[in-house]
Design a protein around this motif. Structure first.
Motif, PDB file in Angstrom:
ATOM      1  N   HIS A 145     -32.807  22.995  -6.740  1.00 57.69           N
ATOM      2  CA  HIS A 145     -33.048  24.201  -5.948  1.00 57.69           C
ATOM      3  C   HIS A 145     -31.959  25.209  -6.302  1.00 57.69           C
ATOM      4  N   LEU A 146     -32.302  26.119  -7.202  1.00 57.42           N
ATOM      5  CA  LEU A 146     -31.327  27.035  -7.796  1.00 57.42           C
ATOM      6  C   LEU A 146     -31.276  28.327  -6.989  1.00 57.42           C
ATOM      7  N   PHE A 147     -30.185  28.501  -6.236  1.00 62.39           N
ATOM      8  CA  PHE A 147     -30.041  29.691  -5.404  1.00 62.39           C
ATOM      9  C   PHE A 147     -28.674  30.334  -5.581  1.00 62.39           C
ATOM     10  N   VAL A 148     -28.201  30.322  -6.823  1.00 61.17           N
ATOM     11  CA  VAL A 148     -27.061  31.160  -7.185  1.00 61.17           C
ATOM     12  C   VAL A 148     -27.637  32.541  -7.533  1.00 61.17           C
ATOM     13  N   PRO A 149     -26.804  33.584  -7.491  1.00 58.52           N
ATOM     14  CA  PRO A 149     -27.324  34.927  -7.800  1.00 58.52           C
ATOM     15  C   PRO A 149     -27.412  35.196  -9.302  1.00 58.52           C
ATOM     16  N   GLU A 171     -16.483  23.346  -0.514  1.00 61.34           N
ATOM     17  CA  GLU A 171     -17.020  22.038  -0.144  1.00 61.34           C
ATOM     18  C   GLU A 171     -18.499  22.140   0.209  1.00 61.34           C
ATOM     19  N   ILE A 172     -18.913  23.269   0.778  1.00 60.15           N
ATOM     20  CA  ILE A 172     -20.331  23.493   1.070  1.00 60.15           C
ATOM     21  C   ILE A 172     -21.132  23.497  -0.226  1.00 60.15           C
ATOM     22  N   VAL A 173     -20.616  24.194  -1.226  1.00 62.92           N
ATOM     23  CA  VAL A 173     -21.304  24.269  -2.521  1.00 62.92           C
ATOM     24  C   VAL A 173     -21.346  22.893  -3.174  1.00 62.92           C
ATOM     25  N   ARG A 174     -20.224  22.181  -3.141  1.00 58.44           N
ATOM     26  CA  ARG A 174     -20.175  20.841  -3.756  1.00 58.44           C
ATOM     27  C   ARG A 174     -21.152  19.885  -3.072  1.00 58.44           C
ATOM     28  N   ARG A 175     -21.148  19.885  -1.728  1.00 58.65           N
ATOM     29  CA  ARG A 175     -21.998  18.957  -0.997  1.00 58.65           C
ATOM     30  C   ARG A 175     -23.479  19.278  -1.230  1.00 58.65           C
ATOM     31  N   GLY A 176     -23.817  20.564  -1.275  1.00 51.95           N
ATOM     32  CA  GLY A 176     -25.208  20.932  -1.522  1.00 51.95           C
ATOM     33  C   GLY A 176     -25.712  20.392  -2.842  1.00 51.95           C
ATOM     34  N   TRP A 177     -24.861  20.472  -3.876  1.00 54.26           N
ATOM     35  CA  TRP A 177     -25.270  20.004  -5.207  1.00 54.26           C
ATOM     36  C   TRP A 177     -25.305  18.479  -5.262  1.00 54.26           C
ATOM     37  N   LYS A 178     -24.317  17.824  -4.668  1.00 56.23           N
ATOM     38  CA  LYS A 178     -24.206  16.374  -4.773  1.00 56.23           C
ATOM     39  C   LYS A 178     -25.254  15.631  -3.948  1.00 56.23           C
ATOM     40  N   ARG A 179     -25.599  16.168  -2.774  1.00 58.20           N
ATOM     41  CA  ARG A 179     -26.473  15.418  -1.883  1.00 58.20           C
ATOM     42  C   ARG A 179     -27.910  15.915  -1.885  1.00 58.20           C
ATOM     43  N   LEU A 195     -29.071  21.142  -4.436  1.00 57.87           N
ATOM     44  CA  LEU A 195     -29.118  22.555  -4.067  1.00 57.87           C
ATOM     45  C   LEU A 195     -27.931  23.271  -4.694  1.00 57.87           C
ATOM     46  N   SER A 196     -28.202  24.313  -5.463  1.00 56.90           N
ATOM     47  CA  SER A 196     -27.139  25.070  -6.120  1.00 56.90           C
ATOM     48  C   SER A 196     -26.925  26.392  -5.388  1.00 56.90           C
ATOM     49  N   LEU A 197     -25.739  26.539  -4.810  1.00 57.92           N
ATOM     50  CA  LEU A 197     -25.342  27.763  -4.123  1.00 57.92           C
ATOM     51  C   LEU A 197     -24.195  28.414  -4.889  1.00 57.92           C
ATOM     52  N   GLY A 198     -23.932  29.683  -4.615  1.00 60.98           N
ATOM     53  CA  GLY A 198     -22.874  30.402  -5.310  1.00 60.98           C
ATOM     54  C   GLY A 198     -21.517  30.190  -4.655  1.00 60.98           C
ATOM     55  N   LEU A 199     -20.505  29.946  -5.474  1.00 66.62           N
ATOM     56  CA  LEU A 199     -19.130  29.819  -4.995  1.00 66.62           C
ATOM     57  C   LEU A 199     -18.568  31.174  -4.593  1.00 66.62           C
ATOM     58  N   GLY A 200     -17.535  31.150  -3.754  1.00 68.35           N
ATOM     59  CA  GLY A 200     -16.722  32.343  -3.542  1.00 68.35           C
ATOM     60  C   GLY A 200     -15.811  32.532  -4.740  1.00 68.35           C
ATOM     61  N   LEU A 201     -15.604  33.755  -5.163  1.00 69.34           N
ATOM     62  CA  LEU A 201     -14.849  34.032  -6.380  1.00 69.34           C
ATOM     63  C   LEU A 201     -13.589  34.841  -6.075  1.00 69.34           C
ATOM     64  N   ASN A 202     -12.503  34.456  -6.747  1.00 69.06           N
ATOM     65  CA  ASN A 202     -11.256  35.204  -6.701  1.00 69.06           C
ATOM     66  C   ASN A 202     -10.753  35.384  -5.262  1.00 69.06           C
ATOM     67  N   VAL A 208     -16.077  32.234   1.240  1.00 71.38           N
ATOM     68  CA  VAL A 208     -17.505  32.539   1.338  1.00 71.38           C
ATOM     69  C   VAL A 208     -18.290  31.614   0.414  1.00 71.38           C
ATOM     70  N   PHE A 209     -19.543  31.412   0.751  1.00 66.73           N
ATOM     71  CA  PHE A 209     -20.502  30.876  -0.209  1.00 66.73           C
ATOM     72  C   PHE A 209     -21.647  31.865  -0.285  1.00 66.73           C
ATOM     73  N   ARG A 210     -22.405  31.794  -1.377  1.00 67.16           N
ATOM     74  CA  ARG A 210     -23.407  32.832  -1.617  1.00 67.16           C
ATOM     75  C   ARG A 210     -24.794  32.227  -1.805  1.00 67.16           C
ATOM     76  N   ILE A 211     -25.777  32.884  -1.226  1.00 69.33           N
ATOM     77  CA  ILE A 211     -27.177  32.541  -1.441  1.00 69.33           C
ATOM     78  C   ILE A 211     -27.797  33.647  -2.283  1.00 69.33           C
ATOM     79  N   GLY A 212     -28.254  33.285  -3.474  1.00 62.85           N
ATOM     80  CA  GLY A 212     -28.962  34.245  -4.310  1.00 62.85           C
ATOM     81  C   GLY A 212     -30.441  34.223  -3.957  1.00 62.85           C
ATOM     82  N   HIS A 213     -31.013  35.399  -3.757  1.00 64.53           N
ATOM     83  CA  HIS A 213     -32.442  35.497  -3.443  1.00 64.53           C
ATOM     84  C   HIS A 213     -33.053  36.592  -4.304  1.00 64.53           C
TER      85      HIS A 213
END
Length: 401
Positions: free
Chosen positions: A11-15, A321-329, A332-339, A345-350
């Motif tokens: 489930h790819l939901f990075v931007p 950790e939200i992003v890691r857990r989504g992918w591992k369990r 689900l791929s979510l966007g990391l917070g950057l810099n 933050v975590f990011r949902i790409g739509h």
């Protein structure tokens, strides 16, 4: 073979990169062929005409460059500017920061207008700088339309109005990597001189094609621009345009066929309908975030992005950790917070070829992840809020009426 196999679909939901439609995958599933045969120039001619429609331009000249958005940035800058030229550029997040870094490394004199991450470009400062620049030393205004690190969209029409109000001749260069084909974008109406996007965003293609569109004013500027360029030189492309075979270098043939299929899907749905769909999906996501009791990183509604939502987590949590857990369990791929917003933050790409039910699957996954990491969420709260909105606002599929 996947390096880390998981059952079912990821489930790819990075931007970006985003999901690729089956029609596009099938169009690219072909053998190599001779790009000097009559077939590829014929295909390219239709693509160059049709790609202008996603920029909403009749006067622009497009270039389909085998590169990423970063290469498209460099193409826009080096073809229109000379070393030492003064530019104004807005620092509002990670990708605007990277474009500024590129401008500096290319030898331009960058006048940085910085805002807090989560805010849009400070256009009042732009107005004051243009008003003071009676000698017209500012050669370009460079802005990221949609900053994917923070989910902030800038008002391009207002930038154009400020340039016009002060009758300033600076070029207007726009990064539309995560906006074009998803957000309202009007190259001709807003007097944009160079606009660019990447294939892996709203076009829903693999990474590897940077699409640049230049106005007549930008093409004229390229005749005197002194920046060193070879691979990204528009003049090489223009020479082959005149010859009718279009390619100074080997193109990515498979991406060309993919682009043909992607554009056909967009035009079948209708570009305005595509833009409306992105607004609908984004609104549903924001309602879910509100139901979860979390905050949007974007500080004002006027800056809300319709392609990505950056969600602020409580200070006692690490968003990574939200992003890691989504992918591992949950695959689900979510966007990391950057810099500056890493861990915050975590990011949902739509964005891209995406519908309401796909997005609801993502929101359900996010809820389970939040529960896993200890956030006090009521399962179904965000999904319910988004579902209610979608049920009331999703139109019938036009081809099935």
């Amino acid at each position: 073979m996947d390096y880390f196999y998981g059952p079912g679909r990821n489930h790819l939901f990075v931007p970006g990169p985003v999901n690729i439609p089956d029609q596009v995958i099938r169009a690219m599933n072909r053998n190599n062929e001779d790009y000097r045969s009559p077939a590829i120039p014929a295909l390219t001619k239709t693509l160059l005409e049709d790609v202008k429609k996603i920029f909403k331009t009749t006067t622009g000249t497009p270039f389909l460059i085998p590169t990423t958005g970063t290469g498209a940035w460099e193409s826009a800058l080096t073809n229109t500017l000379s070393p030492g030229d003064r530019t104004i550029s807005f620092l509002i997040g990670q990708f605007s920061l990277l474009w500024i870094d590129q401008q500096q490394r290319l030898g331009f004199n960058v006048d940085i207008v910085e805002s807090e991450w989560g805010q849009g470009a400070n256009l009042d400062i732009l107005a004051s700088k243009l008003a003071a620049d009676t000698a017209h030393t500012i050669k370009a205004v460079c802005i990221v339309h949609n900053e994917t690190a923070t989910g902030v969209t800038n008002n391009l029409a207002k930038v154009r109005k400020i340039l016009d109000d002060y009758r300033h001749p600076a070029l207007f260069l726009v990064d539309g990597v995560s906006s074009i084909c998803a957000l309202d974008f009007r190259m001709d109406e807003w007097g944009i001189d160079v606009a660019l996007t990447g294939s892996q965003k709203a076009l829903s293609l693999p990474t590897g094609m940077g699409i640049v569109c230049a106005s007549p004013k930008a093409l004229e500027a390229s005749k005197t621009a002194k920046s060193f360029r070879v691979f990204f030189d528009w003049n090489d492309y223009l020479k082959f345009y005149k010859l009718g075979n279009y390619w100074p270098y080997t193109p990515s043939i498979h991406l060309l066929y993919g682009l043909r299929a992607a554009l056909d899907l967009i035009f079948e749905e209708g570009l305005d309908n595509v833009i409306a769909r992105h607004n609908r999906l984004a609104t549903g996501t924001r309602l879910a975030v509100e139901a979860w009791g979390l905050k949007n990183c974007t500080q004002k509604e006027e800056w809300f992005s319709d392609t990505v939502t950056a969600i602020v987590v409580p200070p006692y949590m690490d968003s990574s950790e939200i992003v890691r857990r989504g992918w591992k369990r949950y695959n689900l791929s979510l966007g990391l917070g950057l810099n500056k917003v890493a861990g915050k933050v975590f990011r949902i790409g739509h964005l891209g070829n995406l519908n309401e039910l796909q997005l609801l699957g993502c929101l359900a996954g996010v809820e389970m992840v939040l529960k896993d990491v200890g956030y006090p969420i009521k399962l179904g709260s965000g999904v319910g809020a988004a579902s209610a909105y979608f049920q009331n606002n999703t139109p019938l599929i036009a081809s099935r009426i």
